[in-house]
Design an enzyme around this catalytic site. Sequence first.
Site, PDB file in Angstrom:
ATOM      1  N   HIS A  48      -1.660   1.639   3.779  1.00 51.97           N
ATOM      2  CA  HIS A  48      -2.860   2.316   2.835  1.00 51.97           C
ATOM      3  C   HIS A  48      -3.834   3.054   3.523  1.00 51.97           C
ATOM      4  CE1 HIS A  48      -2.252  -1.548   0.216  1.00 51.97           C
ATOM      5  NE2 HIS A  48      -1.182  -0.378  -0.440  1.00 51.97           N
ATOM      6  N   GLU A  86      -7.519   2.695   4.645  1.00 49.40           N
ATOM      7  CA  GLU A  86      -7.840   1.515   5.416  1.00 49.40           C
ATOM      8  C   GLU A  86      -7.861   1.894   6.981  1.00 49.40           C
ATOM      9  OE1 GLU A  86      -5.036  -1.669   4.092  1.00 49.40           O
ATOM     10  OE2 GLU A  86      -5.998  -1.329   2.007  1.00 49.40           O
ATOM     11  N   ARG A  93      -5.498   5.907  -1.319  1.00 51.39           N
ATOM     12  CA  ARG A  93      -4.784   4.815  -0.927  1.00 51.39           C
ATOM     13  C   ARG A  93      -3.169   5.118  -0.684  1.00 51.39           C
ATOM     14  NH1 ARG A  93      -4.803  -0.890  -2.052  1.00 51.39           N
ATOM     15  NH2 ARG A  93      -2.876  -1.864  -3.030  1.00 51.39           N
ATOM     16  N   HIS A 101      -3.915  -4.759   7.365  1.00 45.77           N
ATOM     17  CA  HIS A 101      -4.604  -4.277   6.167  1.00 45.77           C
ATOM     18  C   HIS A 101      -6.086  -4.350   6.301  1.00 45.77           C
ATOM     19  CE1 HIS A 101      -1.149  -3.570   3.191  1.00 45.77           C
ATOM     20  NE2 HIS A 101      -0.573  -4.095   4.146  1.00 45.77           N
ATOM     21  N   GLU A 156      -5.631  -9.354   6.052  1.00 46.25           N
ATOM     22  CA  GLU A 156      -6.702  -8.506   5.691  1.00 46.25           C
ATOM     23  C   GLU A 156      -7.612  -8.533   6.769  1.00 46.25           C
ATOM     24  OE1 GLU A 156      -6.708  -6.490   3.307  1.00 46.25           O
ATOM     25  OE2 GLU A 156      -5.249  -7.208   1.666  1.00 46.25           O
TER      26      GLU A 156
END
Length: 328
Positions: free
Chosen positions: A89, A92, A147, A220, A294
């Site tokens: 993405h 990020e 994104r 991520h 994440e």
Amino acid sequence: MTDIQSVIDAERQAVTSLPTRRPDGRIETGTYHQWKDIEDYLQELLVVYPWLSITSIGQTARGRQLWVAKIEINSYCSKPTVWIDCGIHAREWIGPATCIYGLDYLTNGYGCDPYVTNFLNKYNVHIMPVHNPDGYCYSWRYDRLWRKNRNRNPNDTCYGVDLNRNYDDGHWGGGRGAGDPCSNNYPGPTGFSEVETQAVRDYTNELQSTRNLAAFFTIHSYAQQWLYAYGWSGESVPEEPEVSRVAQIGVNAIESVYNTRYRYGSFYNVAYPGFGLSIDWSYSRGVIYSYLLELRDKGEYGFLFPLTQIVPTGEETWAGLMAAVMAI
């Protein structure tokens, strides 16, 4: 945030005011890097370390190379391999920065740091610093919070596919954004419609058949979560006790560095329903230890993650990754 643009402007000013290299010539791990700087850094590593190689596994829709750095020391064919990708993405940025930190940490530590040396003597590590170079470049030049990739959607004025909704494990195409090319979560016209996901699919399939692919990680931000299959269902995978055991070891190792606390569990149950995830596809191909991390933050900074936290994030993330892999 009450004024997102001011935060974006401050970040840009901070990034442009810092050098891209340390005094010893190595890459500066405490800042974000543009795509060209990352490409140059990979080529520099290639010159310095004979046991590291760089390969392009394909090209994006805009012709950028999909680079993978391969750390393979001694008897690489008989050792299990770990796959780690970052930056699927575009917005990020802490993802690619964490992969860069890892490359610097592993290459600088081999032969000097006993833990790194032992780790690399037991595992091959293949790192893809930026899974989505077109989107990453676009987020630097035009839209910081972009994104998706930058492929033009057929018969539509909207650009981009969410690459982490484009992997087809048999449950592709559901959830948010399905059928809406303008959505941030648009999964594409078909599963594996995008050259980026096709390239990772083909490359990791080959790793599985020729290099004993032991683990698949995709990095991520943000939420402080260590996630595994499934995303499309709340049911537990048959190996849930084992994949949970390894995840807990990784989470505990992260917490031991700076007391950053992660939740762990299936993507569906800890995060939200997600279809077309790379970890679901990898798991369906037989890589039991398929994880999505994440990274730091729970919303204070979001995707606009401050430079002062890049190195601490890299330190704790790689502590978690290596502890988890060694526990497999």
